[in-house]
Motif scaffolding. Structure first.
Motif, PDB file in Angstrom:
ATOM      1  N   HIS A   1     -33.447 -16.260  -5.528  1.00  0.00           N
ATOM      2  CA  HIS A   1     -34.936 -16.071  -6.331  1.00  0.00           C
ATOM      3  C   HIS A   1     -35.783 -16.330  -4.937  1.00  0.00           C
ATOM      4  CE1 HIS A   1     -33.190 -16.252  -9.916  1.00  0.00           C
ATOM      5  NE2 HIS A   1     -32.458 -17.670  -9.702  1.00  0.00           N
ATOM      6  N   SER A   2     -35.715 -16.740  -3.922  1.00  0.00           N
ATOM      7  CA  SER A   2     -36.235 -16.701  -2.766  1.00  0.00           C
ATOM      8  C   SER A   2     -36.357 -15.701  -1.717  1.00  0.00           C
ATOM      9  CB  SER A   2     -36.099 -17.866  -1.696  1.00  0.00           C
ATOM     10  OG  SER A   2     -36.829 -18.074  -0.147  1.00  0.00           O
ATOM     11  N   ALA A   3     -35.370 -15.087  -1.914  1.00  0.00           N
ATOM     12  CA  ALA A   3     -35.250 -13.498  -0.772  1.00  0.00           C
ATOM     13  C   ALA A   3     -36.373 -13.192  -2.270  1.00  0.00           C
ATOM     14  CB  ALA A   3     -33.489 -12.965  -1.360  1.00  0.00           C
ATOM     15  N   LEU A   4     -35.844 -12.333  -3.093  1.00  0.00           N
ATOM     16  CA  LEU A   4     -37.033 -11.912  -4.158  1.00  0.00           C
ATOM     17  C   LEU A   4     -38.218 -12.080  -3.709  1.00  0.00           C
ATOM     18  CD1 LEU A   4     -34.598 -11.455  -7.180  1.00  0.00           C
ATOM     19  CD2 LEU A   4     -35.054  -9.324  -5.280  1.00  0.00           C
ATOM     20  N   ALA A   5     -38.860 -13.584  -4.043  1.00  0.00           N
ATOM     21  CA  ALA A   5     -40.211 -13.779  -3.806  1.00  0.00           C
ATOM     22  C   ALA A   5     -40.644 -12.776  -2.106  1.00  0.00           C
ATOM     23  CB  ALA A   5     -40.186 -14.931  -3.571  1.00  0.00           C
ATOM     24  N   ILE A   6     -39.614 -13.136  -0.922  1.00  0.00           N
ATOM     25  CA  ILE A   6     -40.328 -12.499   0.475  1.00  0.00           C
ATOM     26  C   ILE A   6     -39.999 -11.737   0.343  1.00  0.00           C
ATOM     27  CG2 ILE A   6     -39.356 -12.832   2.550  1.00  0.00           C
ATOM     28  CD1 ILE A   6     -38.120 -15.187   1.930  1.00  0.00           C
TER      29      ILE A   6
ATOM     30  N   PRO B   1     -38.522  -3.384   7.383  1.00  0.00           N
ATOM     31  CA  PRO B   1     -37.198  -3.638   6.966  1.00  0.00           C
ATOM     32  C   PRO B   1     -36.730  -4.928   7.121  1.00  0.00           C
ATOM     33  CG  PRO B   1     -37.598  -3.417   9.751  1.00  0.00           C
ATOM     34  CD  PRO B   1     -39.014  -2.864   8.764  1.00  0.00           C
ATOM     35  N   VAL B   2     -36.510  -5.103   5.901  1.00  0.00           N
ATOM     36  CA  VAL B   2     -35.858  -6.936   6.000  1.00  0.00           C
ATOM     37  C   VAL B   2     -34.527  -6.330   5.776  1.00  0.00           C
ATOM     38  CG1 VAL B   2     -36.436  -7.521   3.861  1.00  0.00           C
ATOM     39  CG2 VAL B   2     -38.355  -6.943   3.883  1.00  0.00           C
ATOM     40  N   VAL B   3     -33.930  -7.644   6.348  1.00  0.00           N
ATOM     41  CA  VAL B   3     -32.451  -7.760   6.225  1.00  0.00           C
ATOM     42  C   VAL B   3     -32.060  -9.021   6.042  1.00  0.00           C
ATOM     43  CG1 VAL B   3     -30.487  -7.900   7.417  1.00  0.00           C
ATOM     44  CG2 VAL B   3     -32.512  -6.433   8.681  1.00  0.00           C
ATOM     45  N   VAL B   4     -31.234  -8.710   4.817  1.00  0.00           N
ATOM     46  CA  VAL B   4     -31.086  -9.894   3.540  1.00  0.00           C
ATOM     47  C   VAL B   4     -29.766 -10.870   4.087  1.00  0.00           C
ATOM     48  CG1 VAL B   4     -31.219 -11.648   1.897  1.00  0.00           C
ATOM     49  CG2 VAL B   4     -32.530  -9.663   2.442  1.00  0.00           C
ATOM     50  N   ARG B   5     -29.419 -11.751   4.054  1.00  0.00           N
ATOM     51  CA  ARG B   5     -28.037 -12.455   3.975  1.00  0.00           C
ATOM     52  C   ARG B   5     -28.011 -12.883   2.635  1.00  0.00           C
ATOM     53  NH1 ARG B   5     -26.534 -18.446   5.944  1.00  0.00           N
ATOM     54  NH2 ARG B   5     -24.889 -18.787   5.535  1.00  0.00           N
ATOM     55  N   THR B   6     -26.608 -12.224   1.973  1.00  0.00           N
ATOM     56  CA  THR B   6     -26.250 -13.445   0.756  1.00  0.00           C
ATOM     57  C   THR B   6     -24.692 -13.485   0.459  1.00  0.00           C
ATOM     58  OG1 THR B   6     -25.888 -12.478  -1.671  1.00  0.00           O
ATOM     59  CG2 THR B   6     -25.756 -10.665  -0.221  1.00  0.00           C
TER      60      THR B   6
ATOM     61  N   HIS C   1     -25.206  -9.388  -5.945  1.00  0.00           N
ATOM     62  CA  HIS C   1     -26.750  -9.364  -5.938  1.00  0.00           C
ATOM     63  C   HIS C   1     -27.428  -8.107  -4.953  1.00  0.00           C
ATOM     64  CE1 HIS C   1     -27.145 -12.895  -9.000  1.00  0.00           C
ATOM     65  NE2 HIS C   1     -27.040 -13.660  -7.411  1.00  0.00           N
ATOM     66  N   VAL C   2     -26.507  -7.801  -4.527  1.00  0.00           N
ATOM     67  CA  VAL C   2     -26.229  -6.206  -2.844  1.00  0.00           C
ATOM     68  C   VAL C   2     -27.594  -5.250  -3.867  1.00  0.00           C
ATOM     69  CG1 VAL C   2     -25.472  -4.521  -1.889  1.00  0.00           C
ATOM     70  CG2 VAL C   2     -24.889  -6.430  -2.108  1.00  0.00           C
ATOM     71  N   GLU C   3     -27.908  -5.048  -5.170  1.00  0.00           N
ATOM     72  CA  GLU C   3     -28.236  -3.679  -5.600  1.00  0.00           C
ATOM     73  C   GLU C   3     -29.811  -4.374  -6.051  1.00  0.00           C
ATOM     74  OE1 GLU C   3     -27.107  -0.930  -5.960  1.00  0.00           O
ATOM     75  OE2 GLU C   3     -25.675  -1.007  -4.581  1.00  0.00           O
ATOM     76  N   ALA C   4     -29.699  -5.203  -6.727  1.00  0.00           N
ATOM     77  CA  ALA C   4     -31.201  -6.020  -6.922  1.00  0.00           C
ATOM     78  C   ALA C   4     -32.076  -6.203  -5.653  1.00  0.00           C
ATOM     79  CB  ALA C   4     -31.232  -7.292  -7.372  1.00  0.00           C
ATOM     80  N   LEU C   5     -31.237  -7.202  -4.142  1.00  0.00           N
ATOM     81  CA  LEU C   5     -32.156  -7.306  -3.511  1.00  0.00           C
ATOM     82  C   LEU C   5     -32.417  -5.858  -3.097  1.00  0.00           C
ATOM     83  CD1 LEU C   5     -29.454  -9.984  -2.236  1.00  0.00           C
ATOM     84  CD2 LEU C   5     -32.142  -9.997  -2.434  1.00  0.00           C
TER      85      LEU C   5
END
Length: 240
Positions: A66-71, A83-88, A93-97
């Motif tokens: 949820h925080s990642a999606l807000a960012i 470019p944004v790199v996200v850790r999961t 949730h890869v596709e959603a991110l």
């Protein structure tokens, strides 16, 4: 993972600022002269104050969808080019991110599996360059940023003669091994261009043991070198 990332960035002299909501970690980081400030990265004004408009990249290194999606939402509005790199944790949730704007999503479980496999291959004696190639191939399939570059690197590695590639090899010392009871330095392994990468004794691993270490029955020496040199080194340890 955040501290590991910071270490890499510092090694490359890349300036950065980290945001954290854990006041204890922030105090410890500041005491260690790290660029960490207290703040919620999911808030638009905090991102702006941290320098979002000047950044070359943004990394979300904690696992909170949820925080990642807000960012990602704020970044898409303010810096759609960034470019944004996200850790999961996994692929859930890869596709959603990615749909929300992440350039890459690093799944911790998958990366852990890659490193587990690479260590197993190394310890099994697979040439280091072949292990690197396998890891690169795996990452190229998952990370778009690597795919074009790694294809050229893989070709270079494929052209190398495996007999000229260093690899790891473990040697168990027995009661009647010549090396048992002697100092490691007496065995002259460096003269064979073989490195003692580590030594395991009673399930305890020591990296790069001292030349003065007295070798014992049951010690496992993890050697690094070319195949022929490793063969000679093992023979020297057992037979002299």
């Amino acid at each position: 993972s955040g501290s590991t990332l910071a270490g890499f960035l510092e090694a490359e002299n890349l300036s950065f600022i980290a945001l954290d909501l854990d006041s204890r970690r922030v105090r410890e980081a500041l005491a260690d002269k790290k660029k960490v400030v207290y703040g919620d990265a999911a808030k638009r004004e905090v991102l702006m104050a941290a320098g979002l408009m000047r950044a070359k990249a943004l990394v979300i290194s904690y696992k909170d969808k949820h925080s990642a999606l807000a960012i990602l939402r704020h970044t898409k509005e303010l810096r759609p080019d960034l470019p944004v790199v996200v850790r999961t944790n996994d692929n859930t949730h890869v596709e959603a991110l990615k749909a929300a704007g992440a350039a890459e999503v690093v799944a911790e479980v998958l990366e852990g599996g890659v490193m587990l496999a690479s260590q197993a291959m190394l310890m099994a004696g697979v040439p280091i360059t072949r292990v690197i190639r396998r890891v690169q191939e795996n990452r190229a399939r998952r990370y778009a940023a690597f795919s074009g570059y790694l294809s050229g690197v893989q070709n270079d590695l494929s052209d190398m003669n495996e007999s000229l590639q260093s690899r790891f090899h473990s040697v168990l010392l027995k009661e009647d091994s010549v090396a048992t009871g002697k100092k490691l330095g007496e065995m002259g392994l460096s003269a064979l261009d073989v490195e003692v990468n580590s030594l395991r004794r009673h399930n305890v691993r020591g990296a790069q043991p001292s030349e003065d270490m007295i070798l014992q029955e049951g010690d496992v020496l993890v050697l690094l070198g070319l195949p022929e040199a490793l063969h000679l080194a093992e023979a020297r340890l057992h037979k002299g």
